[in-house]
Design an enzyme around this catalytic site. Structure first.
Site, mmCIF file in Angstrom:
data_model
loop_
_atom_site.group_PDB
_atom_site.id
_atom_site.type_symbol
_atom_site.label_atom_id
_atom_site.label_comp_id
_atom_site.label_asym_id
_atom_site.label_seq_id
_atom_site.Cartn_x
_atom_site.Cartn_y
_atom_site.Cartn_z
ATOM 1 N N LYS A 215 0.831 -1.208 0.000
ATOM 2 C CA LYS A 215 0.000 0.000 0.000
ATOM 3 C C LYS A 215 0.867 1.260 0.000
ATOM 4 O O LYS A 215 0.635 2.206 -0.762
ATOM 5 C CB LYS A 215 -0.904 -0.017 1.240
ATOM 6 C CG LYS A 215 -1.687 1.233 1.471
ATOM 7 C CD LYS A 215 -2.786 1.417 0.451
ATOM 8 C CE LYS A 215 -3.413 2.800 0.569
ATOM 9 N NZ LYS A 215 -4.396 3.062 -0.462
ATOM 10 N N CYS A 269 -4.327 10.120 1.587
ATOM 11 C CA CYS A 269 -3.421 9.005 1.286
ATOM 12 C C CYS A 269 -2.081 9.454 0.718
ATOM 13 O O CYS A 269 -1.055 9.317 1.369
ATOM 14 C CB CYS A 269 -4.111 8.058 0.311
ATOM 15 S SG CYS A 269 -5.510 7.203 1.044
HETATM 16 N N1 LIG Z 1 -10.393 7.606 1.912
HETATM 17 C C1 LIG Z 1 -9.734 6.870 1.046
HETATM 18 O O1 LIG Z 1 -9.899 7.008 -0.141
HETATM 19 C C2 LIG Z 1 -8.761 5.794 1.502
HETATM 20 C C3 LIG Z 1 -8.243 4.910 0.543
HETATM 21 C C4 LIG Z 1 -7.404 3.905 0.960
HETATM 22 C C5 LIG Z 1 -7.056 3.800 2.302
HETATM 23 N N2 LIG Z 1 -7.558 4.675 3.217
HETATM 24 C C6 LIG Z 1 -7.182 4.521 4.616
HETATM 25 O O2 LIG Z 1 -8.301 4.021 5.341
HETATM 26 C C7 LIG Z 1 -8.284 4.537 6.667
HETATM 27 C C8 LIG Z 1 -9.600 5.230 6.955
HETATM 28 O O3 LIG Z 1 -9.730 6.313 6.070
HETATM 29 P P1 LIG Z 1 -11.099 7.067 5.838
HETATM 30 O O4 LIG Z 1 -10.901 7.911 4.639
HETATM 31 O O5 LIG Z 1 -12.222 6.084 5.830
HETATM 32 O O6 LIG Z 1 -11.188 7.965 7.159
HETATM 33 P P2 LIG Z 1 -12.435 8.832 7.668
HETATM 34 O O7 LIG Z 1 -11.868 9.931 8.464
HETATM 35 O O8 LIG Z 1 -13.352 9.121 6.529
HETATM 36 O O9 LIG Z 1 -13.223 7.841 8.636
HETATM 37 C C9 LIG Z 1 -12.686 7.297 9.760
HETATM 38 C C10 LIG Z 1 -13.772 7.165 10.821
HETATM 39 O O10 LIG Z 1 -13.207 6.491 11.936
HETATM 40 C C11 LIG Z 1 -13.779 7.050 13.107
HETATM 41 N N3 LIG Z 1 -12.930 6.708 14.250
HETATM 42 C C12 LIG Z 1 -11.804 7.320 14.696
HETATM 43 N N4 LIG Z 1 -11.300 6.652 15.753
HETATM 44 C C13 LIG Z 1 -12.115 5.599 15.971
HETATM 45 C C14 LIG Z 1 -12.112 4.535 16.919
HETATM 46 N N5 LIG Z 1 -11.154 4.433 17.822
HETATM 47 N N6 LIG Z 1 -13.117 3.636 16.869
HETATM 48 C C15 LIG Z 1 -14.102 3.733 15.959
HETATM 49 N N7 LIG Z 1 -14.147 4.715 15.028
HETATM 50 C C16 LIG Z 1 -13.170 5.626 15.031
HETATM 51 C C17 LIG Z 1 -13.889 8.518 12.801
HETATM 52 O O11 LIG Z 1 -14.846 9.146 13.641
HETATM 53 C C18 LIG Z 1 -14.311 8.493 11.337
HETATM 54 O O12 LIG Z 1 -15.715 8.524 11.176
HETATM 55 C C19 LIG Z 1 -7.075 5.472 6.743
HETATM 56 O O13 LIG Z 1 -5.966 4.780 7.257
HETATM 57 C C20 LIG Z 1 -6.828 5.826 5.307
HETATM 58 O O14 LIG Z 1 -5.488 6.173 5.061
HETATM 59 C C21 LIG Z 1 -8.421 5.665 2.833
#
Ligand SMILES: NC(=O)c1ccc[n+]([C@@H]2O[C@H](COP(=O)([O-])OP(=O)(O)OC[C@H]3O[C@@H](n4cnc5c(N)ncnc54)[C@H](O)[C@@H]3O)[C@@H](O)[C@H]2O)c1
Length: 436
Positions: A215, A269
């Site tokens: 990744k 990312c």
């Molecule tokens: N958004 C993308 O396109 C994408 C793509 C690939 C990978 N990722 C990775 O996926 C992961 C999540 O990204 P995202 O974009 O979904 O983030 P986001 O901020 O949209 O959502 C994350 C959610 O997790 C919640 N949260 C925080 N701490 C928590 C806990 N302890 N328990 C339960 N919920 C909790 C937050 O309130 C939030 O709603 C990250 O590591 C990101 O790098 C994201």
């Protein structure tokens, strides 16, 4: 392995589509989020993020009775962690004068800690959050083993990176190839079984650290490649060359694929993940470090461009189009467009911003327009920052009738120079050192 019930921690851009897709495929899903607003919104039948098709899938998942939401996890067959992994805004380390950012793993740590009381023999835990190399083994394993169970033998543990493209998440979630890295081969096999519930792309088993590296390598490669395109844009401006023409010609070579330069690199990312490599091994990553520097420096080049066009920024009225970090999404995280807007504001310009995907974005000290027309009226200059489809298709003649501006700076090569010229505009393009 058979999965009747799973618990997804984090209901954001990744967790919510994933939880809903499992639910619409017949699995009983508990979606967990610590943000009360997220829980409240979903309980009221709404969604808190913009992603094409997401509302329909979430509605179907909730209606089927398979998706419920909660602020705390409960016992389940599998646990998925999809919480944020940003970097700290105010903490740095330094190596040979290179100041680098540090991963903020607090959300991952607290999500893993919340799973501990619910963990039972035979469960599967999957970390999906993008994480520094060895996180699954060095950080997650010891936390989960506080349950008294051993990772890899009593319960299965995997890292599986999410590789979906915002804007296409629901399709790519199902169609993309998925890498599953287990702390043991049996763990990888259990992870394989879980995702096989809905994934139609290949599911490839490997070890956890390889999956973490995969990744980070993907996003770091994009970042470095964009950085070289940005340096080409700087060089083209110095030598009086149109970088877009030069890139188009270079890309005729069968083994060359130069990416697009622009106002910078943002999002959750690509602008974050390379730092995880730098932090893990600063002595081995000067190229990755300097690519980050180049991309982070781009907003200053945009400001310079606008300054050249307007001579002095003080009190100049600028209609800024777009704030998102990439086209056709509402995500402003780490967006270079927001930095450009703040820099122009600090330099004394009067900015009015129109972001159709987030018209009410809260930007400290920045005036958000309630429509495109409102942003354009009385402007001295139009600044195009994001290649949203609706901006690409703007009719310059119509725009000319709505604004006093006759100057436009196009940072993303979206507009046809001839058409805009014919409509009476002076177009200045990023990566081209002349007004057209
Ligand atoms: N958004 C993308 O396109 C994408 C793509 C690939 C990978 N990722 C990775 O996926 C992961 C999540 O990204 P995202 O974009 O979904 O983030 P986001 O901020 O949209 O959502 C994350 C959610 O997790 C919640 N949260 C925080 N701490 C928590 C806990 N302890 N328990 C339960 N919920 C909790 C937050 O309130 C939030 O709603 C990250 O590591 C990101 O790098 C994201």
């Amino acid at each position: 392995m058979n999965f009747q019930k799973i618990c997804v921690l984090g209901l954001g851009y990744i967790g919510l589509p994933t939880a809903s897709t499992f639910a619409t495929n017949g699995v009983n899903v508990i979606g967990v989020d610590i943000n009360p607003h997220v829980i409240e919104t979903l309980r009221n039948g709404n969604i808190h993020i913009h992603e094409p098709g997401l509302r329909t899938v979430v509605e179907a998942a909730i209606k089927s009775g398979n998706l419920t939401v909660s602020s705390t996890p409960e016992e389940a067959d599998a646990f998925l962690i999809a919480v944020p992994t940003p970097f700290y805004e105010d903490q740095y380390n330094e190596y040979e004068g290179r100041k680098y950012k540090l991963a903020d793993m607090r959300a991952v740590i607290s999500a893993a800690e919340a799973i501990v009381p619910c963990l039972r023999t035979g469960n599967l835990v999957v970390l999906e959050s993008t994480s520094p190399p060895r996180t699954t083994i060095d950080l997650i394993t010891p936390i989960l083993e506080r349950s008294g169970l051993e990772a890899g033998s009593d319960f299965f543990l995997c890292y599986s990176p999410e590789r979906v493209l915002p804007g296409q998440i629901l399709r790519e979630l199902i169609e993309n190839a998925r890498v599953i890295g287990g702390v043991t081969p049996e763990s990888a096999k259990a992870g394989h079984d879980l995702y096989a519930i809905f994934v139609k792309g290949d599911i490839i088993e490997t070890d956890a650290t390889t999956a973490e590296m995969v990744k980070l390598m993907e996003n770091t490669t994009r970042d470095v490649n964009i950085a070289i395109a940005n340096e080409f844009a700087r060089l083209a401006e110095k030598f009086g060359v149109d970088v877009w023409e030069a890139i188009g010609l270079a890309n005729l070579h069968p083994r060359i694929n130069i990416l697009n330069p622009g106002p910078g690199v943002g999002g959750h990312c690509i602008s974050v993940d390379p730092w995880f490599f730098v932090e893990a091994a600063p002595e081995l990553t000067p190229l990755i470090y300097y690519a980050r520097q180049v991309n982070d420096g781009q907003p200053h080049f945009v400001v310079e461009k606008v300054k050249q066009a307007l001579d002095d920024l003080k009190d100049k009225k600028i209609a800024a189009l777009g704030l998102a970090y990439k086209p056709d999404v509402d995500d402003l995280r780490e967006s270079p467009a927001t930095e450009v807007v703040h820099l122009l504001h600090e330099a004394g310009a009067q900015i009015k911003v129109w972001e159709p995907f987030k018209p009410h974005a809260e930007m400290k000290g920045i005036d958000m327009a309630s429509s495109l027309d409102q942003a354009l009226a009385n402007a001295d200059l139009i600044l195009l920052l994001v290649k949203h489809t609706e901006f690409v298709s703007l009719d310059p003649k119509e725009i000319a009738s709505k604004t006093t501006a006759r100057l436009a700076v196009d940072c993303v090569n979206a507009w046809n120079v001839e058409e805009w010229k014919n409509a009476g505009f002076n177009i200045i393009r990023f990566g081209v050192n002349k007004s057209q």
